[in-house]
Design an enzyme around this catalytic site. Structure first.
Site, mmCIF file in Angstrom:
data_model
loop_
_atom_site.group_PDB
_atom_site.id
_atom_site.type_symbol
_atom_site.label_atom_id
_atom_site.label_comp_id
_atom_site.label_asym_id
_atom_site.label_seq_id
_atom_site.Cartn_x
_atom_site.Cartn_y
_atom_site.Cartn_z
ATOM 1 N N ASN A 89 -4.304 12.453 2.198
ATOM 2 C CA ASN A 89 -4.224 13.989 2.121
ATOM 3 C C ASN A 89 -5.269 14.270 3.458
ATOM 4 O O ASN A 89 -6.346 14.702 3.407
ATOM 5 C CB ASN A 89 -4.947 14.699 0.923
ATOM 6 C CG ASN A 89 -4.692 16.078 1.077
ATOM 7 O OD1 ASN A 89 -4.572 16.561 2.139
ATOM 8 N ND2 ASN A 89 -4.762 16.788 0.023
ATOM 9 N N ASP A 90 -4.401 14.624 4.757
ATOM 10 C CA ASP A 90 -5.286 14.530 5.795
ATOM 11 C C ASP A 90 -5.771 16.129 6.112
ATOM 12 O O ASP A 90 -6.440 16.497 6.956
ATOM 13 C CB ASP A 90 -4.487 14.075 7.028
ATOM 14 C CG ASP A 90 -3.182 14.765 7.289
ATOM 15 O OD1 ASP A 90 -2.748 15.805 6.471
ATOM 16 O OD2 ASP A 90 -2.526 14.285 8.001
ATOM 17 N N CYS A 91 -5.349 16.970 4.866
ATOM 18 C CA CYS A 91 -6.065 18.193 4.928
ATOM 19 C C CYS A 91 -7.422 18.336 4.204
ATOM 20 O O CYS A 91 -7.968 19.456 3.995
ATOM 21 C CB CYS A 91 -4.857 19.302 4.456
ATOM 22 S SG CYS A 91 -3.768 19.448 5.603
#
Lengths: 811, 811
Positions: free
Chosen positions: B482-484
């Site tokens: 989850n690169d957020c």
């Protein structure tokens, strides 16, 4: 063919045919909030930085070309039209667009309804105001439906057109009465929002683009307008817009006015919210209050006009050349100010994304506006110098929001430092404000590194001295002013930018004759400044370097009939008769003749004659000749352009004045004037079909004689051309030149001119100058009268009086 | 509402209403030359890299939305129309668009004329072929005017939409017979050009966009088409296009076919020219020769169909669920292949500019296509591993043209290395090709640094081991999958990218439970591989780390009812009941249940029940709950999205299968199937109005229950969702799972299913598998019959035979 006409009285260009050969635009705002607007209401707004604070969305190079803007739609009983013809393109009964000084008025009429929209950014206001005037010229009462439209950009203009994965989910708005707030990303890190409002109750709104247009409709047929009413859509993601719906009833002969305001607000981080997720609207409401009646708007417009009246009044020409008066008094000065405000960032050719403030650009622009707004020029000079390195080298650009050097655009353009001397000395000559020289100014914006501004000039001068090549000529570095002559680049990868790719300057012999001439010209200014400051030792030291440079140019820079352009990486000549293509270039011949190098040996006259013979053509002076017809890896980008365009033998208008000044050095006013007129927009208005771009401002480039379509112009508005032509016409052709000690009278005009009058405000005095030329000479002042007293020489000294009558007799 | 229907026989989706709720697209090409095409012929082409080799221009997020493409215009006695309805939007008498496997057929009919255009990229061909079939269904002879249209991009898609200063001067074309060559920048550094041709004499052409459209006309009304004939314009700068004009006479009932070819050529540097400034056309002519008759084109299409027949034939399902058969046999496999070809670069949501090949994306995509094209999967794994660093860390992306790591997108996503183990072991399980493990593979593409692929897996495993946090859990680094969720970012500058801004990992306590689960799952795969290779010591070493991780998760990763998501920078819990928002997340609960962590203690069932209770909704499983309603600087981008969208409580379809697999671990086939069906496009076709995007492929995201419009989908086509759902349905729900030693039979289905048949080609054998479920169980195999022989367990071993009959009885 003309598409309109000048209205000099109102300082407007009046476009009467909406289908101009290219969008003809104007600029609104002159400090923080800016808009571009075309003659059909296309364009966009931004706050300070066209890349990082884009307020409304604009699509460049679209089909049709100028698609999207601040549109109004009228649905009059099913007939859909727009005051600016576009986007509806419904044929109008009447149309005009008046581009004035920072305001534009677009008027259309259809079926007895007249709709006029005034667009401007009031002084000291973070908003664009639009006053819509509707008039019913029929004998029946009418009820028309008016729809406004702007499309929000998601702030960063670059990612706005790339990152749809994110963008299509982030859009957020708030609707409060007649105001639509755009608050995308305000929830997170942004402290700014935008809004669009009208000073009347609305019958509805749209904030979702797809609802307004429909997925399959263009700007010319919004679904909401066709249907005659909105669905009150609330944007969540996708593409937020703002559109108001107002029903207006007009009795026969009745007029009504509505005021729309498109604004921008910044809040303190701890004052962002009114309540949870409800934005703090205090500042927006305050601005709306300021423009909530047509009267207040009219007053603000009057203020704006007064502001321009004052700015333009510093220099006023009265000559027999109506077109020249118009350029000097209105449009050229206006363009200089616009170029000051926008640098090279946002035009209909500059997308507002790629370029910040240029080090060399900004210094040159300064010579066009320093007389109008000296205090802002001062600030600009300090900003520029603050990005310099301790060795005198420079970032090529800096960012307007942060004022920091922009490393992505590179460094090492070896002409850059010299332009700072031009900027600073021009400022001091105009103002007499020597105090700028003791201002502490940092290097690379690093606190603690401050030295005086004067020392910045010294390191600028020494940067050339410390970077000389094998012939004692200046090493070119990454490139000089002609940033397409990339002599150390050797690029063979098409994805490399010639401006930023690795540069093989180590061991390079590439030298620039253009920097050589530049160094002599501004080096002398530096020497003059030193003497003025009694820094005679420094002046002597500098003078020696200048003398050496003059000798180096004579010895190694003369090709026999003109000045060489450069030596390449290997030490081979560039711009020599021995080259197959690119035998002669404009830049070195401009600067070396401006410097008067080899005057006594006849080099100046010979070089200028060669320019006339080989570079001049019907539409101006081309940059080089013959054009390059293949790629030369050792020359770089210049040879990448098709022949006759841009740096490859296009008429690069920026540099034409260098030849004009060179001609005045030689005393040939006729040639200088002839060159001036060829590229001067007011003089080419009748060629608008061919020329394409606006007839009221300079373009950066006109296609040269080797081009497919010579005379076609590109890249109008944001170009050093404006400043250089203004500088040249006022200071070298009309010859009214500021110096440290007064105004020098040094006209150089065609022999057939019998005189002209100039009113010039300088150091607090308004000089009413009358130049007469009874003997039909091109240059030379034989008599000078100051307030009725005969004076020696040609310098009008600084006097304390409010006004002063000056008579100059040429002979 | 439906806008079309599936035609499973032909493997096509047939769109019968051109006004779909969003452009519904297809992809052409599967190796070097690629095109995107919408149902109204919008889209563009590129060669290998959508950023650096853009062949035709496309404007994203335009008004109307999908504006610009490979258009044909027909002028039939003054009636102007297009076979795809757009851009003319003239109402058609008949319309259909058939999106098939790498081809699209668009057909329109108007006033008795039928026009059908077949678009495809033939195998091993650097060109898109367009076959236009025109038929006169009237009883009168007709003479119609046909105009083709493509607009050239100036190669680099990013600068193409920014640098107009340059671009408007560089365009160059060459016209030779019926072929228009686009050779912008070919004169200089490029060694490639493009061309557009037709296999018939032409009556004229346009190559200058402004001449074709007129400055004020849109795509819907080109001036040349309206006027009924071209002006044979030759583009010099501005915007080069290619348009052929062909007059076609058709007798009553007569048909005619024309073949257009849009191609790309690269020449050797020393073989670029035929003569000065005349390009070498040899390769273009050779391609044109291959497709100069309709028969040759038909043969090429047949080859393409045969190619897909073979690819899709590796796994064929026959069940009572028609929609499931359709997804498994056609569309899901097709989407997996498209995702392999395009990674995340070019869709109608990905602009082709921002993103290269992702390290983690590519490894995950691989599990969707490895059975179809194992040899290309092998190459891809080696490409990916070659960008790894010696410590196991990775560039997050690499560029498809150069295959080099892309530093601009950053590094330090600490889940990245583990995915390489998934990719490599999936490949070996499918193929049995252990030789890949001894391939020498460099680090960071540095020659001389090669180690075996096996060692890359070891450093991948150890990258987690060497980066543990205070709880013995994996440090999250820049972010995990989850690169957020940017726990170390602390960004408060809106111009910073959360993906690349400085990350404060030094001293950070931020740990990821998602990586913990991932490590256990693929760590076990690594152990299994080691044992298979008799590396028992390494297996033992690894197993200890896995055991420790399992303990750490149980001790520090369990929140009471579900697994925590993470610890933040300060060591505070994320995804815990004690949080106000974001109490529970999907990823950690997916991976920890897939790993079966705490199975015996009831953690798996409890966690899955919590997911069901808190994250599940009508349209799928949301990522987190409750959604974040304000910005948390310590969480980053996740809290920047409006509630219910994207990573902030959207249904991120990629991760839904993790829960499905978790449910199969727990043996709950009904829940797994229920989740599967909710996000499966064929099952939501009737919701197309709401869903918006294509009903034949997965979207990355469906708006979650907290969104304004739950169920609206975004970012279709290029998403790991395709691979994960295919992997899950085939290997964990249908349960036909490749292992090193054979095909494991492990179905986990709803109790009411009575069985299904699968044909699976594996290691050279075609297995005809019949699964029956006489006792209505969800999981468990009680009998296995291989070629009529009863076998023990549930593994079908590798056999040398061409085909094999397998019967699986659940119970």
């Amino acid at each position: 063919m003309n598409f309109g006409h000048f209205d000099d009285e109102k300082r407007e260009y009046v476009i009467t045919n909406p289908q101009t050969p290219w969008p003809w635009i104007n600029y609104l705002g002159n400090e923080d909030f800016f808009s571009l607007i075309s003659n059909t209401a296309g364009g966009y707004s931004f706050y300070k930085d066209a890349k990082f604070r884009r307020i409304t969305r604009y699509r460049y190079n679209n089909v049709p070309m100028d698609n999207g803007g601040k549109y109004f739609y009228i649905n009059d009983g099913g007939t859909i039209w727009s005051p600016g013809w576009k986007p509806c393109k419904t044929p109008l009964d009447d149309y005009s667009c008046r581009h004035g000084m920072n305001y534009t008025v677009i008027k259309g009429a259809k079926n007895g309804i007249e709709a006029e929209v005034l667009y401007f950014v009031p002084l000291k206001t973070w908003a664009e105001v639009q006053k819509v005037s509707l008039k019913n010229n029929t004998d029946q009462s009418k009820k028309i439906k008016l729809f406004s439209f702007v499309e929000w950009a998601l702030w960063n203009a670059a990612t706005d057109m790339e990152n749809f994965q994110r963008n299509f989910s982030t859009g957020e708005v708030e609707i409060d009465g007649s105001t639509i707030y755009h608050k995308t990303e305000y929830k997170e890190r942004r402290n700014h929002y935008a809004y669009y409002s009208v000073n009347a109750p609305i019958g509805g709104f749209e904030t979702d683009r797809e609802t307004f247009f429909g997925l399959y409709n263009g700007f010319d047929e919004p679904q909401t307008v066709l249907e005659g009413g909105p669905r009150n859509s609330v944007a969540h993601g996708w593409s937020p817009i703002a559109s108001h719906f107002v029903e207006v009833e007009l009795q026969p002969g009745e007029s009504k006015e509505l005021v729309f305001v498109l604004g921008y607000v910044e809040n303190e981080q701890d004052d962002k919210w009114e309540s949870k997720n409800i934005i703090n609207k205090t500042k927006a409401k305050a601005t709306l209050e300021r423009f909530n009646t047509a009267e207040k708007v009219d007053a603000a417009l009057a203020e704006l006009k007064a502001y321009w009246e004052k700015l333009l009044g510093v220099f006023t020409l009265n000559s027999k050349e109506e077109k020249l008066n118009r350029m000097v008094n209105i449009w050229n000065q206006y363009q200089c100010m616009i170029t000051f405000c926008f640098s090279r960032s946002a035009s209909f050719f500059e997308s507002g994304i790629g370029r910040g403030m240029g080090f060399r650009d900004s210094n040159q622009d300064l010579i066009g506006f320093v007389h109008q707004i000296p205090e802002r020029a001062r600030e600009r000079i300090i900003d520029i110098a603050s990005t310099q390195f301790p060795d005198g080298g420079c970032y090529h650009q800096y960012q307007p929001l942060t004022k920091k050097g922009n490393n992505e655009i590179g460094q090492g353009f070896n002409d850059d430092p010299m332009w700072l001397i031009l900027g600073a000395t021009s400022y001091i000559k105009e103002t007499g404000d020597f105090s700028i020289l003791v201002e502490p100014v940092p290097f690379d914006n690093e606190p603690g590194t401050e030295v005086s501004m004067f020392e910045h000039l010294t390191v600028s001068f020494d940067h050339v001295v410390n970077n000389l090549g094998p012939h004692g000529l200046p090493l070119i570095g990454r490139a000089d002013w002609n940033d397409c002559l990339n002599l150390n680049c050797f690029s063979n990868d098409p994805n490399e930018s010639f401006q930023t790719t690795e540069n093989k300057t180590e061991g390079s012999k590439a030298e620039s004759l253009m920097i050589a001439g530049l160094f002599v010209v501004y080096g002398r200014d530096y020497v003059e400044l030193c003497r003025k400051l009694d820094k005679n030792e420094e002046a002597d030291r500098a003078q020696k370097h200048i003398d050496a440079m003059v000798e180096a140019v004579k010895q190694h820079g003369w090709d026999g009939e003109w000045f060489l352009r450069a030596y390449d990486y290997y030490g081979n000549k560039v711009g020599s008769d021995e080259n197959e293509e690119g035998k002669i270039f404009i830049e070195s011949n401009g600067w070396c003749t401006m410097a008067g190098i080899g005057m006594e040996e006849g080099m100046v006259a010979k070089a200028l004659d060669s320019v006339k013979e080989r570079l001049d053509c019907e539409h101006g002076i081309v940059l080089n000749n013959p054009a390059f017809t293949k790629y030369y890896i050792e020359y770089g980008e210049i040879s990448s352009y098709p022949a006759g365009y841009k740096e490859n033998a296009g008429i690069f208008c920026h540099n034409n004045p260098w030849i004009m000044i060179g001609e005045t050095v030689q005393g040939r006013g006729d040639r200088a004037w002839d060159y001036f007129r060829k590229i001067c927009p007011a003089y080419t208005e009748h060629l608008s079909d061919l020329h394409k771009v606006e007839p009221y401002v300079y373009a950066q480039m006109i296609a040269g004689k080797d081009a497919f379509k010579p005379g076609e112009a590109k890249n109008s508005w944001l170009t050093g051309t404006a400043a250089w032509n203004y500088y040249t016409i006022t200071q070298y052709i009309l010859g009214i030149r500021p110096t440290y000690d007064g105004l020098l009278m040094d006209p150089c005009v065609p022999a057939e001119w019998d005189g002209f009058q100039v009113t010039r405000t300088f150091r607090g005095t308004t000089f009413n100058i009358e130049v007469t030329n009874p003997n039909g000479v091109m240059k030379g002042v034989i008599e000078l009268w100051i307030d009725g007293e005969k004076a020696d020489g040609s310098l009008v000294p600084i006097i304390g009086k409010a006004s002063c009558e000056v008579k100059v007799i040429m002979g």
